[in-house]
Motif scaffolding. Structure first.
Motif, mmCIF file in Angstrom:
data_model
loop_
_atom_site.group_PDB
_atom_site.id
_atom_site.type_symbol
_atom_site.label_atom_id
_atom_site.label_comp_id
_atom_site.label_asym_id
_atom_site.label_seq_id
_atom_site.Cartn_x
_atom_site.Cartn_y
_atom_site.Cartn_z
ATOM 1 N N PHE A 101 0.467 -16.205 -11.982
ATOM 2 C CA PHE A 101 1.482 -16.471 -10.958
ATOM 3 C C PHE A 101 0.787 -16.914 -9.687
ATOM 4 C CE2 PHE A 101 3.896 -12.918 -13.169
ATOM 5 C CZ PHE A 101 4.712 -13.787 -13.849
ATOM 6 N N LYS B 282 -7.396 -2.517 14.171
ATOM 7 C CA LYS B 282 -8.316 -3.084 13.165
ATOM 8 C C LYS B 282 -9.604 -3.532 13.860
ATOM 9 C CE LYS B 282 -8.479 -7.149 10.106
ATOM 10 N NZ LYS B 282 -7.841 -8.448 9.865
ATOM 11 N N SER C 39 -5.171 -5.623 4.579
ATOM 12 C CA SER C 39 -5.075 -4.719 5.727
ATOM 13 C C SER C 39 -3.607 -4.455 6.062
ATOM 14 C CB SER C 39 -5.831 -5.292 6.930
ATOM 15 O OG SER C 39 -5.438 -6.616 7.195
ATOM 16 N N GLY D 42 -1.032 -18.976 -2.910
ATOM 17 C CA GLY D 42 -2.134 -19.629 -3.639
ATOM 18 C C GLY D 42 -3.504 -19.457 -2.996
ATOM 19 N N ILE D 43 -3.570 -18.767 -1.854
ATOM 20 C CA ILE D 43 -4.851 -18.618 -1.144
ATOM 21 C C ILE D 43 -5.881 -17.919 -2.044
ATOM 22 C CG2 ILE D 43 -6.009 -17.577 0.866
ATOM 23 C CD1 ILE D 43 -4.038 -19.705 1.724
ATOM 24 N N ASP D 44 -5.482 -16.815 -2.621
ATOM 25 C CA ASP D 44 -6.431 -16.053 -3.441
ATOM 26 C C ASP D 44 -6.568 -16.668 -4.837
ATOM 27 O OD1 ASP D 44 -8.286 -14.040 -3.562
ATOM 28 O OD2 ASP D 44 -6.893 -12.594 -4.433
ATOM 29 N N VAL D 45 -5.455 -17.085 -5.413
ATOM 30 C CA VAL D 45 -5.488 -17.669 -6.766
ATOM 31 C C VAL D 45 -6.457 -18.847 -6.809
ATOM 32 C CG1 VAL D 45 -4.151 -19.002 -8.445
ATOM 33 C CG2 VAL D 45 -3.180 -16.915 -7.480
ATOM 34 N N THR E 128 1.814 -15.081 1.438
ATOM 35 C CA THR E 128 3.064 -14.333 1.269
ATOM 36 C C THR E 128 2.759 -12.840 1.176
ATOM 37 O OG1 THR E 128 2.907 -14.420 -1.127
ATOM 38 C CG2 THR E 128 4.065 -16.250 -0.040
ATOM 39 N N SER F 163 1.644 -17.641 -5.617
ATOM 40 C CA SER F 163 2.637 -17.616 -4.538
ATOM 41 C C SER F 163 2.128 -18.516 -3.411
ATOM 42 C CB SER F 163 2.869 -16.173 -4.096
ATOM 43 O OG SER F 163 3.912 -16.149 -3.177
ATOM 44 N N TRP G 203 -11.966 -10.296 7.818
ATOM 45 C CA TRP G 203 -11.527 -9.169 7.019
ATOM 46 C C TRP G 203 -11.813 -7.899 7.790
ATOM 47 C CZ3 TRP G 203 -8.889 -10.759 2.981
ATOM 48 C CH2 TRP G 203 -9.124 -12.056 2.538
ATOM 49 N N ILE H 86 6.502 -8.789 -8.419
ATOM 50 C CA ILE H 86 7.018 -8.093 -7.233
ATOM 51 C C ILE H 86 8.140 -8.964 -6.662
ATOM 52 C CG2 ILE H 86 6.463 -7.282 -4.897
ATOM 53 C CD1 ILE H 86 3.472 -7.349 -5.815
HETATM 54 C C1 LIG Z 1 -10.473 -16.181 5.466
HETATM 55 C C2 LIG Z 1 -9.401 -15.224 5.053
HETATM 56 C C3 LIG Z 1 -9.148 -14.117 5.829
HETATM 57 C C4 LIG Z 1 -8.153 -13.218 5.447
HETATM 58 N N1 LIG Z 1 -7.952 -12.090 6.195
HETATM 59 C C5 LIG Z 1 -7.052 -11.174 5.806
HETATM 60 C C6 LIG Z 1 -6.878 -9.953 6.534
HETATM 61 O O1 LIG Z 1 -7.516 -9.716 7.541
HETATM 62 N N2 LIG Z 1 -5.949 -9.072 6.082
HETATM 63 C C7 LIG Z 1 -5.202 -9.283 4.972
HETATM 64 O O2 LIG Z 1 -4.375 -8.444 4.613
HETATM 65 N N3 LIG Z 1 -5.335 -10.433 4.272
HETATM 66 C C8 LIG Z 1 -6.234 -11.363 4.650
HETATM 67 N N4 LIG Z 1 -6.373 -12.524 3.926
HETATM 68 C C9 LIG Z 1 -5.525 -12.700 2.739
HETATM 69 C C10 LIG Z 1 -4.501 -13.809 2.857
HETATM 70 O O3 LIG Z 1 -3.811 -13.731 4.073
HETATM 71 C C11 LIG Z 1 -3.471 -13.806 1.681
HETATM 72 O O4 LIG Z 1 -2.507 -12.803 1.896
HETATM 73 C C12 LIG Z 1 -4.012 -13.543 0.344
HETATM 74 O O5 LIG Z 1 -5.209 -14.302 0.176
HETATM 75 C C13 LIG Z 1 -3.045 -13.869 -0.802
HETATM 76 O O6 LIG Z 1 -1.746 -14.304 -0.435
HETATM 77 P P1 LIG Z 1 -1.044 -15.493 -1.236
HETATM 78 O O7 LIG Z 1 0.402 -15.488 -0.944
HETATM 79 O O8 LIG Z 1 -1.780 -16.770 -0.995
HETATM 80 O O9 LIG Z 1 -1.252 -14.998 -2.745
HETATM 81 P P2 LIG Z 1 -1.665 -15.783 -4.065
HETATM 82 O O10 LIG Z 1 -3.051 -16.320 -3.913
HETATM 83 O O11 LIG Z 1 -0.614 -16.726 -4.475
HETATM 84 O O12 LIG Z 1 -1.676 -14.562 -5.074
HETATM 85 C C14 LIG Z 1 -2.609 -13.496 -4.964
HETATM 86 C C15 LIG Z 1 -2.476 -12.602 -6.207
HETATM 87 O O13 LIG Z 1 -1.208 -11.989 -6.216
HETATM 88 C C16 LIG Z 1 -0.465 -12.338 -7.390
HETATM 89 N N5 LIG Z 1 0.923 -12.481 -6.934
HETATM 90 C C17 LIG Z 1 1.378 -13.271 -5.935
HETATM 91 N N6 LIG Z 1 2.697 -13.057 -5.741
HETATM 92 C C18 LIG Z 1 3.075 -12.120 -6.651
HETATM 93 C C19 LIG Z 1 4.319 -11.480 -6.965
HETATM 94 N N7 LIG Z 1 5.448 -11.766 -6.287
HETATM 95 N N8 LIG Z 1 4.348 -10.585 -7.973
HETATM 96 C C20 LIG Z 1 3.215 -10.285 -8.667
HETATM 97 N N9 LIG Z 1 2.014 -10.842 -8.412
HETATM 98 C C21 LIG Z 1 1.946 -11.748 -7.416
HETATM 99 C C22 LIG Z 1 -1.104 -13.621 -7.901
HETATM 100 O O14 LIG Z 1 -0.948 -13.778 -9.293
HETATM 101 C C23 LIG Z 1 -2.566 -13.364 -7.526
HETATM 102 O O15 LIG Z 1 -3.186 -12.522 -8.475
HETATM 103 C C24 LIG Z 1 -7.365 -13.451 4.286
HETATM 104 C C25 LIG Z 1 -7.617 -14.590 3.504
HETATM 105 C C26 LIG Z 1 -8.629 -15.466 3.859
HETATM 106 C C27 LIG Z 1 -8.891 -16.638 2.981
#
Ligand SMILES: Cc1cc2nc3c(=O)[nH]c(=O)nc-3n(C[C@H](O)[C@H](O)[C@H](O)COP(=O)(O)OP(=O)(O)OC[C@H]3O[C@@H](n4cnc5c(N)ncnc54)[C@H](O)[C@@H]3O)c2cc1C
Length: 338
Positions: free
Chosen positions: A37, A243, A176, A41-44, A119, A39, A252, A225
């Motif tokens: 999945f 923080k 966080s 996409g930052i982490d994926v 997200t 959302s 982070w 979720i």
């Molecule tokens: C440089 C940098 C600094 C950051 N600093 C922080 C920080 O200080 N604090 C903090 O909290 N975050 C931080 N982040 C995290 C960032 O803000 C994102 O929240 C995080 O990377 C993933 O969010 P996303 O929506 O892109 O998830 P995605 O990359 O789309 O998904 C992440 C994971 O969650 C799963 N997923 C997504 N949505 C659902 C759902 N609805 N149900 C089930 N599984 C799901 C996906 O399959 C995947 O495994 C940082 C990221 C970066 C790159």
């Protein structure tokens, strides 16, 4: 990067159906998932780009209607859809007025650009940021290997790692925002491919590596979720979040804390104190809570609560600095609720 197919999910059921037909339960590991999945996409896409994940199919859940709503009711509390962006949370006035520590935590997470895309669902389900876990060259315990590279007393680069509950994996959870969500006793609403719904408290959502080193949270491949819910704050509750980071512009967490208290006058009747970047999952400090409950919120009692929280810390070779850092921010956050 491997080739993968892309599927635009039209509903929660539609998204879950894609997983149902292409992946078996045993395939649910951090790596080598057939269907993923996406959302924000930052982490994926970090995982895909770094060669840690080779999906066959990416299911885009970002555009599913109905998962992008925030609603607040004085009696029922707050509901945040899993696809709500961090920026939408940061700019919501009802969240700022009623859940200040959550507002502060979201405002201090990542960068403005990332907050526009990230997200809440993806944030709480993201993987930890241990550099060994995220390296294709290191087969650490979480990935089925036989050792924790970070733990090694001479070669381990463990300055960002856990000081509490660090006997198996020493990574810390990356979200966080979860520190604040847990302090507000939030719950996660999850739907599975059979259409069944469950509501799990944040305290039970994360899985400690001591319990299961292969899992970071309770989600299985066939679950999504849909929303995160927070109870209505009591009339006399106050909150604060702090923080510490290496670079102020974005980073982070090295140490973060959320404090939610219910007070009568200056006395703390009930406390919810959660530490981020202290343990492999957000850590509820029962020690700090007990130390401040039924005490006047003043400097001496805040110091005593912070010291109680850190009495159980077991720092690694390079992260001893976290103990005074946590002591200081726990004390400050408690005092900020007065
Ligand atoms: C440089 C940098 C600094 C950051 N600093 C922080 C920080 O200080 N604090 C903090 O909290 N975050 C931080 N982040 C995290 C960032 O803000 C994102 O929240 C995080 O990377 C993933 O969010 P996303 O929506 O892109 O998830 P995605 O990359 O789309 O998904 C992440 C994971 O969650 C799963 N997923 C997504 N949505 C659902 C759902 N609805 N149900 C089930 N599984 C799901 C996906 O399959 C995947 O495994 C940082 C990221 C970066 C790159």
């Amino acid at each position: 990067m491997n080739k993968f197919s892309w599927y635009e999910a039209k509903s929660v059921e539609d998204a879950l159906q894609q997983v149902n037909s292409t992946v078996s339960e045993e395939l649910y590991q951090h790596t080598n998932k057939a269907t993923v999945f996406k959302s924000g996409g930052i982490d994926v896409f970090d995982w895909v780009k770094e060669g840690l994940l080779q999906p066959e199919k990416i299911v885009n859940i970002r555009n599913i209607p109905g998962l992008d709503k925030i609603s607040y009711d004085q009696k029922k509390g707050l509901s945040i859809g899993s696809n709500v962006t961090l920026e939408e949370i940061a700019s919501n006035p009802e969240i700022k007025n009623n859940y200040l520590a959550l507002h502060q935590a979201v405002n201090h997470a990542s960068t403005p650009q990332l907050r526009n895309i990230s997200t809440l669902g993806g944030n709480i389900a993201q993987h930890n940021r241990c550099w060994y876990f995220r390296s294709v060259d290191h087969q650490c315990r979480r990935k089925g290997g036989d050792r924790c590279f970070a733990r090694h007393s001479e070669t381990g680069e463990n300055e960002n790692h856990a000081i509490i509950d660090n006997s198996s994996c020493v990574s810390v959870h990356a979200s966080s925002i979860s520190t604040a969500l847990m302090a507000f006793n939030a719950s996660v609403v999850i739907i599975n491919s059979e259409g069944e719904k469950k509501i799990v408290s944040m305290d039970d959502f994360f899985v400690s590596p001591a319990k299961d080193i292969g899992m970071e949270n309770i989600l299985t491949a066939k679950e999504l979720i849909t929303e995160i819910i927070l109870p209505a704050p009591s009339k006399n509750s106050r909150s604060a979040y702090i923080k510490e980071v290496a670079r102020e512009s974005y980073d982070w967490s090295l140490a973060d804390v959320a404090v939610v208290v219910e007070v009568s006058g200056n006395t703390c009747r009930k406390a919810s104190i959660v530490l981020g970047a202290a343990a492999p999952v957000p850590y509820r400090s029962l020690e700090a809570q007990q130390a401040i409950e039924n005490k006047i919120i003043n400097n001496d009692n805040a110091v005593a609560a912070a010291k109680a929280a850190m009495a159980i810390a077991k720092p690694l070779a390079k992260n001893g600095y976290k103990v005074p850092m946590f002591t200081s921010i726990i004390e400050q956050a408690i005092l900020q609720t007065t």
